[in-house]
Design an enzyme around this catalytic site. Structure first.
Site, PDB file in Angstrom:
ATOM      1  N   ASP A 166     -17.760  -9.828  -2.801  1.00 43.91           N
ATOM      2  CA  ASP A 166     -17.925  -8.852  -1.718  1.00 43.91           C
ATOM      3  C   ASP A 166     -17.855  -7.410  -2.219  1.00 43.91           C
ATOM      4  OD1 ASP A 166     -15.256  -8.595  -2.309  1.00 43.91           O
ATOM      5  OD2 ASP A 166     -14.516  -9.047  -0.295  1.00 43.91           O
ATOM      6  N   ASP A 191       6.221  -1.022  -5.454  1.00 45.61           N
ATOM      7  CA  ASP A 191       5.226  -1.047  -4.380  1.00 45.61           C
ATOM      8  C   ASP A 191       4.344  -2.293  -4.464  1.00 45.61           C
ATOM      9  OD1 ASP A 191       4.174  -0.048  -6.741  1.00 45.61           O
ATOM     10  OD2 ASP A 191       2.820   1.348  -5.748  1.00 45.61           O
ATOM     11  N   ASP A 192       4.073  -2.741  -5.684  1.00 43.42           N
ATOM     12  CA  ASP A 192       3.311  -3.986  -5.845  1.00 43.42           C
ATOM     13  C   ASP A 192       4.081  -5.154  -5.226  1.00 43.42           C
ATOM     14  OD1 ASP A 192       2.998  -2.049  -8.124  1.00 43.42           O
ATOM     15  OD2 ASP A 192       1.340  -3.361  -8.641  1.00 43.42           O
ATOM     16  N   ASN A 231     -15.464  -8.615  -7.157  1.00 47.22           N
ATOM     17  CA  ASN A 231     -15.571  -9.894  -6.464  1.00 47.22           C
ATOM     18  C   ASN A 231     -16.936  -9.964  -5.779  1.00 47.22           C
ATOM     19  OD1 ASN A 231     -12.776 -10.743  -7.009  1.00 47.22           O
ATOM     20  ND2 ASN A 231     -12.229  -9.055  -5.641  1.00 47.22           N
ATOM     21  N   ASP A 253      -9.597  -6.326  -7.729  1.00 47.43           N
ATOM     22  CA  ASP A 253      -8.183  -6.688  -7.670  1.00 47.43           C
ATOM     23  C   ASP A 253      -7.399  -5.830  -8.659  1.00 47.43           C
ATOM     24  OD1 ASP A 253      -8.915  -8.687  -5.852  1.00 47.43           O
ATOM     25  OD2 ASP A 253      -9.307 -10.099  -7.470  1.00 47.43           O
ATOM     26  N   GLU A 294      -2.816 -14.169 -13.128  1.00 48.05           N
ATOM     27  CA  GLU A 294      -3.659 -13.122 -12.534  1.00 48.05           C
ATOM     28  C   GLU A 294      -3.883 -11.968 -13.496  1.00 48.05           C
ATOM     29  OE1 GLU A 294      -5.402 -13.027  -9.900  1.00 48.05           O
ATOM     30  OE2 GLU A 294      -4.623 -14.528  -8.523  1.00 48.05           O
TER      31      GLU A 294
END
Ligand SMILES: *[C@@H]1O[C@H](CO)[C@@H](O)[C@H](O)[C@H]1NC(C)=O
Ligand SMILES: [Ca+2]
Length: 148
Positions: free
Chosen positions: A68, A109-110, A66, A72, A54
């Site tokens: 939409d 947090d990720d 993306n 990311d 990723e």
């Protein structure tokens, strides 16, 4: 002197938030300490392979738009349509945070958000790069050579 102190403070503030490219075994240790080994049935190899494909382990990675219009963010490429807010377009903001928080060198947090993502019925199929490059494969090399 005042200017130097200010410069030092500024540098510190930047350093604290500086992005980082993780080394494989360091990431493996962080993930293990955060309880990711076996989380929802996925191995450390699954998480590391996913992060590599990723983001190449780069916490500053921001993906291209993306279809939409969402983007990311970060080492796990967490999506702004569903999990974080980038201030643009609709978001369900499932992890209740700003997407920019996924670009820092603190990945705690990720990790918490990735745990939330994998609790959804799609599990790790939420990450297309995992499905295409990691799913069903022998992932032992992603943790080999690491002292865990
Ligand atoms: C996975 O690959 C490693 C190293 O190549 C090998 O030792 C191991 O037996 C393989 N595991 C499976 C389940 O094939
Ligand atoms: Ca972060």
């Amino acid at each position: 002197m005042k200017v130097q102190a200010f410069a030092a403070l500024l540098f510190l503030l930047i350093a604290v938030n500086e992005a980082v490219v993780f080394e494989k075994c360091e990431l493996a240790r962080r993930l293990k300490n955060a309880g990711m080994s076996g989380y929802y049935g996925y191995s450390l190899g699954d998480w590391i392979c996913m992060a590599y494909h990723e983001s190449r382990f780069n916490t500053a990675a921001v993906g291209p738009p993306n279809s939409d219009g969402s983007r990311d963010y970060g080492i796990f490429q967490i999506n702004s349509r569903w999990w974080c807010s980038n201030g643009q377009g609709r978001t369900a903001n499932g992890c209740h945070t700003s997407c920019n928080n996924f670009l820092t060198n603190d990945i705690s947090d990720d990790i918490e958000c990735a745990k939330r993502v994998v609790r959804d019925p799609n599990r790790m199929n939420a990450w297309v790069a995992w499905r295409n490059n990691c799913k069903g494969r022998n992932l032992s090399h992603w943790t080999s050579g690491c002292q865990l």
